[in-house]
Structures are given as structure tokens and as C-alpha cells.
Scaffold this motif. Structure first.
Motif, PDB file in Angstrom:
ATOM      1  N   UNK A 120    -104.117 -43.671 -31.009  1.00  0.00           N
ATOM      2  CA  UNK A 120    -102.902 -43.269 -31.717  1.00  0.00           C
ATOM      3  C   UNK A 120    -101.946 -42.560 -30.771  1.00  0.00           C
ATOM      4  N   UNK A 121    -102.488 -41.725 -29.882  1.00  0.00           N
ATOM      5  CA  UNK A 121    -101.652 -41.035 -28.896  1.00  0.00           C
ATOM      6  C   UNK A 121    -100.956 -42.057 -28.011  1.00  0.00           C
ATOM      7  N   UNK A 122    -101.701 -43.074 -27.586  1.00  0.00           N
ATOM      8  CA  UNK A 122    -101.124 -44.122 -26.745  1.00  0.00           C
ATOM      9  C   UNK A 122    -100.062 -44.906 -27.507  1.00  0.00           C
ATOM     10  N   UNK A 123    -100.328 -45.187 -28.777  1.00  0.00           N
ATOM     11  CA  UNK A 123     -99.362 -45.945 -29.580  1.00  0.00           C
ATOM     12  C   UNK A 123     -98.088 -45.147 -29.800  1.00  0.00           C
ATOM     13  N   UNK A 124     -98.221 -43.833 -29.948  1.00  0.00           N
ATOM     14  CA  UNK A 124     -97.036 -43.012 -30.204  1.00  0.00           C
ATOM     15  C   UNK A 124     -96.139 -42.894 -28.973  1.00  0.00           C
ATOM     16  N   UNK A 125     -96.655 -43.127 -27.790  1.00  0.00           N
ATOM     17  CA  UNK A 125     -95.853 -43.007 -26.566  1.00  0.00           C
ATOM     18  C   UNK A 125     -94.586 -43.848 -26.656  1.00  0.00           C
ATOM     19  N   UNK A 126     -94.674 -45.003 -27.296  1.00  0.00           N
ATOM     20  CA  UNK A 126     -93.492 -45.866 -27.438  1.00  0.00           C
ATOM     21  C   UNK A 126     -92.494 -45.279 -28.429  1.00  0.00           C
ATOM     22  N   UNK A 127     -92.958 -44.456 -29.357  1.00  0.00           N
ATOM     23  CA  UNK A 127     -92.089 -43.855 -30.372  1.00  0.00           C
ATOM     24  C   UNK A 127     -91.321 -42.651 -29.825  1.00  0.00           C
ATOM     25  N   UNK A 128     -91.902 -42.002 -28.805  1.00  0.00           N
ATOM     26  CA  UNK A 128     -91.371 -40.733 -28.319  1.00  0.00           C
ATOM     27  C   UNK A 128     -89.964 -40.860 -27.751  1.00  0.00           C
ATOM     28  N   UNK A 129     -89.634 -42.012 -27.201  1.00  0.00           N
ATOM     29  CA  UNK A 129     -88.305 -42.182 -26.598  1.00  0.00           C
ATOM     30  C   UNK A 129     -87.195 -41.964 -27.618  1.00  0.00           C
ATOM     31  N   UNK A 130     -87.439 -42.321 -28.860  1.00  0.00           N
ATOM     32  CA  UNK A 130     -86.424 -42.173 -29.911  1.00  0.00           C
ATOM     33  C   UNK A 130     -86.683 -40.981 -30.824  1.00  0.00           C
ATOM     34  N   UNK A 131     -87.944 -40.726 -31.134  1.00  0.00           N
ATOM     35  CA  UNK A 131     -88.270 -39.675 -32.101  1.00  0.00           C
ATOM     36  C   UNK A 131     -88.684 -38.354 -31.454  1.00  0.00           C
ATOM     37  N   UNK A 132     -88.744 -38.321 -30.122  1.00  0.00           N
ATOM     38  CA  UNK A 132     -89.111 -37.093 -29.434  1.00  0.00           C
ATOM     39  C   UNK A 132     -90.604 -36.993 -29.208  1.00  0.00           C
ATOM     40  N   UNK A 133     -90.983 -36.269 -28.168  1.00  0.00           N
ATOM     41  CA  UNK A 133     -92.398 -36.163 -27.820  1.00  0.00           C
ATOM     42  C   UNK A 133     -93.218 -35.525 -28.929  1.00  0.00           C
ATOM     43  N   UNK A 134     -92.572 -34.634 -29.695  1.00  0.00           N
ATOM     44  CA  UNK A 134     -93.283 -33.947 -30.776  1.00  0.00           C
ATOM     45  C   UNK A 134     -92.861 -34.435 -32.152  1.00  0.00           C
ATOM     46  N   UNK A 135     -92.173 -35.571 -32.199  1.00  0.00           N
ATOM     47  CA  UNK A 135     -91.741 -36.120 -33.477  1.00  0.00           C
ATOM     48  C   UNK A 135     -90.621 -35.351 -34.118  1.00  0.00           C
ATOM     49  N   UNK A 136     -89.864 -34.585 -33.293  1.00  0.00           N
ATOM     50  CA  UNK A 136     -88.819 -33.721 -33.830  1.00  0.00           C
ATOM     51  C   UNK A 136     -87.534 -34.458 -34.173  1.00  0.00           C
ATOM     52  N   UNK A 137     -87.420 -35.714 -33.756  1.00  0.00           N
ATOM     53  CA  UNK A 137     -86.200 -36.475 -34.000  1.00  0.00           C
ATOM     54  C   UNK A 137     -85.130 -36.139 -32.980  1.00  0.00           C
ATOM     55  N   UNK A 138     -84.237 -37.072 -32.742  1.00  0.00           N
ATOM     56  CA  UNK A 138     -83.158 -36.880 -31.779  1.00  0.00           C
ATOM     57  C   UNK A 138     -81.834 -37.194 -32.469  1.00  0.00           C
ATOM     58  N   UNK A 139     -81.065 -36.144 -32.742  1.00  0.00           N
ATOM     59  CA  UNK A 139     -79.822 -36.339 -33.477  1.00  0.00           C
ATOM     60  C   UNK A 139     -78.862 -37.251 -32.729  1.00  0.00           C
ATOM     61  N   UNK A 140     -78.852 -37.146 -31.396  1.00  0.00           N
ATOM     62  CA  UNK A 140     -77.948 -37.969 -30.601  1.00  0.00           C
ATOM     63  C   UNK A 140     -78.280 -39.448 -30.754  1.00  0.00           C
ATOM     64  N   UNK A 141     -79.541 -39.755 -31.043  1.00  0.00           N
ATOM     65  CA  UNK A 141     -79.955 -41.139 -31.235  1.00  0.00           C
ATOM     66  C   UNK A 141     -79.965 -41.543 -32.704  1.00  0.00           C
ATOM     67  N   UNK A 142     -79.686 -40.584 -33.583  1.00  0.00           N
ATOM     68  CA  UNK A 142     -79.670 -40.872 -35.008  1.00  0.00           C
ATOM     69  C   UNK A 142     -81.046 -41.050 -35.618  1.00  0.00           C
ATOM     70  N   UNK A 143     -82.067 -40.522 -34.953  1.00  0.00           N
ATOM     71  CA  UNK A 143     -83.435 -40.694 -35.445  1.00  0.00           C
ATOM     72  C   UNK A 143     -83.913 -39.451 -36.189  1.00  0.00           C
TER      73      UNK A 143
END
Length: 201
Positions: A120-143
Motif C-alpha cells: 500500500x505504501x508503494x501504491x500510494x507513492x504515485x498518489x503523493x505527487x498530487x495529494x501530498x506525501x501525507x495525503x494533505x491535498x495540494x490546493x495549487x493542484x486542486x486536489x
């Protein structure tokens, strides 16, 4: 939601909802039955926590529900319920409501402690670019912020993106990006692992 209805509801919620704008508090009243008094959500009825999300993200999703961009697919049962709730909102009401929700107290989710699942950690690595390393979301990206969201909601949304239930319409730019980021081969088992990981973040 009609303006006369908002006026009637204002007297009912003024003492129960903290907000700088009483009209915005009144506008949130119908949302409380599913998303909770403070936007904390309810896993039992598949309603996600929404407090402290970006107002731009919240407004975009409300417009999408209203305009049939989200919640119109026959397999999106819960989305169709939201589409009905948003159907009569105009743009100023949506903007006001989004600001109110974004200002609600931050929510936390109590989950059982468990060691991270390596897959799951490995799978989340692809998500981090848009949603942040801690899943905090990135307002600049609209996520949106996703950390701590209920695993059942996350899993459902991931399956919807994968299967074209969500993110398939041309007007849904960010949804189409999310759908494109998920391979068709993403298995239900991997989705469940990823959803558990995000819930525990």
C-alpha cells in the motif's frame, strides 16, 4: 435550495453552528443530516468528511453535482443523492457554502493502530505527487485532502474512477486526470489496501 427555505432554517441553526455568516450556516443545514454538524462525515451512510477541505475544491464538486458532471452515472448511487441535494444551488450559494465548510473545525478519525502495508505504501507513492506525501491535498493542484477519510468511501471512489463511473465527462478536467492516473488493471485488492493506508494517514 431556495432562499425562503434558507431564511426559515436560519433560526434553527444559528445557535448550533458556528459561522461568521449566518446565511452560510443556514445553507449548510441540509448537509448536516449526512455530513454531520461539523462536516465530520458519517461512514455508516457513506458520507465523507468535508470540513477543512479547500473551498475551491468544494465549490467545484458542488457545481459538478448540480450540473450532472458528477453523480449522473447509474452506478453512482451516493453521488446521485448529492446531485439531488445540489440541484437548486446557484453559484453565489455554492461559493458561500464552500467557504463555510472549509472553515469548519478540522476533523480527525480514530483508527486502530497497524503497521503500514508495504504494498500500500508503494501504491500510494504515485498518489503523493498530487495529494501530498501525507495525503494533505495540494490546493495549487486542486486536489483534496484525503488523509483520514473513511476507507470505504476512498475504495468506492477509486473503483468509480477506474471503471469510468467518475471522471469520464469532458467537463471534469481534474476527474479525467485522476481517472487517467489509475490503470484499468488496478485490482480491487490493491484498492482496498490503498484505502486502508489512506484512512490511517
Amino acid at each position: 435550495m431556495t432562499r425562503p427555505l434558507c431564511g426559515i432554517l436560519l433560526a434553527l441553526v444559528a445557535c448550533n453552528v458556528t459561522a461568521a455568516d449566518p446565511a452560510a450556516a443556514a445553507g449548510y443545514f441540509p448537509c448536516r443530516s449526512c455530513h454531520g454538524d461539523q462536516g465530520q462525515g458519517s461512514a455508516a451512510i457513506h458520507a465523507p468528511a468535508i470540513a477543512r477541505q479547500s473551498p475551491a475544491y468544494l465549490a467545484r464538486q458542488l457545481r459538478h453535482f448540480r450540473d450532472g458532471i458528477r453523480g449522473g452515472h447509474p452506478q453512482d448511487t451516493y453521488g446521485s443523492q448529492m446531485a439531488l441535494m445540489a440541484a437548486n444551488l446557484d453559484d453565489p450559494e455554492i461559493k458561500q457554502l464552500a467557504r463555510h465548510i472549509a472553515a469548519l473545525p478540522a476533523w480527525t478519525v480514530a483508527t486502530a493502530a497497524a503497521p503500514p502495508e508495504p504494498d500500500a505504501v508503494a501504491a500510494y507513492a504515485a498518489c503523493a505527487a498530487c495529494h501530498g506525501r501525507s495525503g494533505e491535498g495540494l490546493e495549487v493542484a486542486g486536489t483534496p485532502r484525503i488523509a483520514g477519510l473513511d476507507r470505504r468511501y476512498i475504495a468506492t471512489q477509486l473503483r468509480h474512477f477506474r471503471d469510468g463511473v467518475r471522471g469520464a465527462m469532458e467537463q471534469d478536467d481534474t476527474g479525467r486526470q485522476m481517472r487517467a492516473a489509475l490503470p484499468d488493471s488496478l485490482s480491487d485488492a490493491t484498492i482496498e489496501q490503498l484505502a486502508r493506508h489512506i484512512e490511517r494517514m
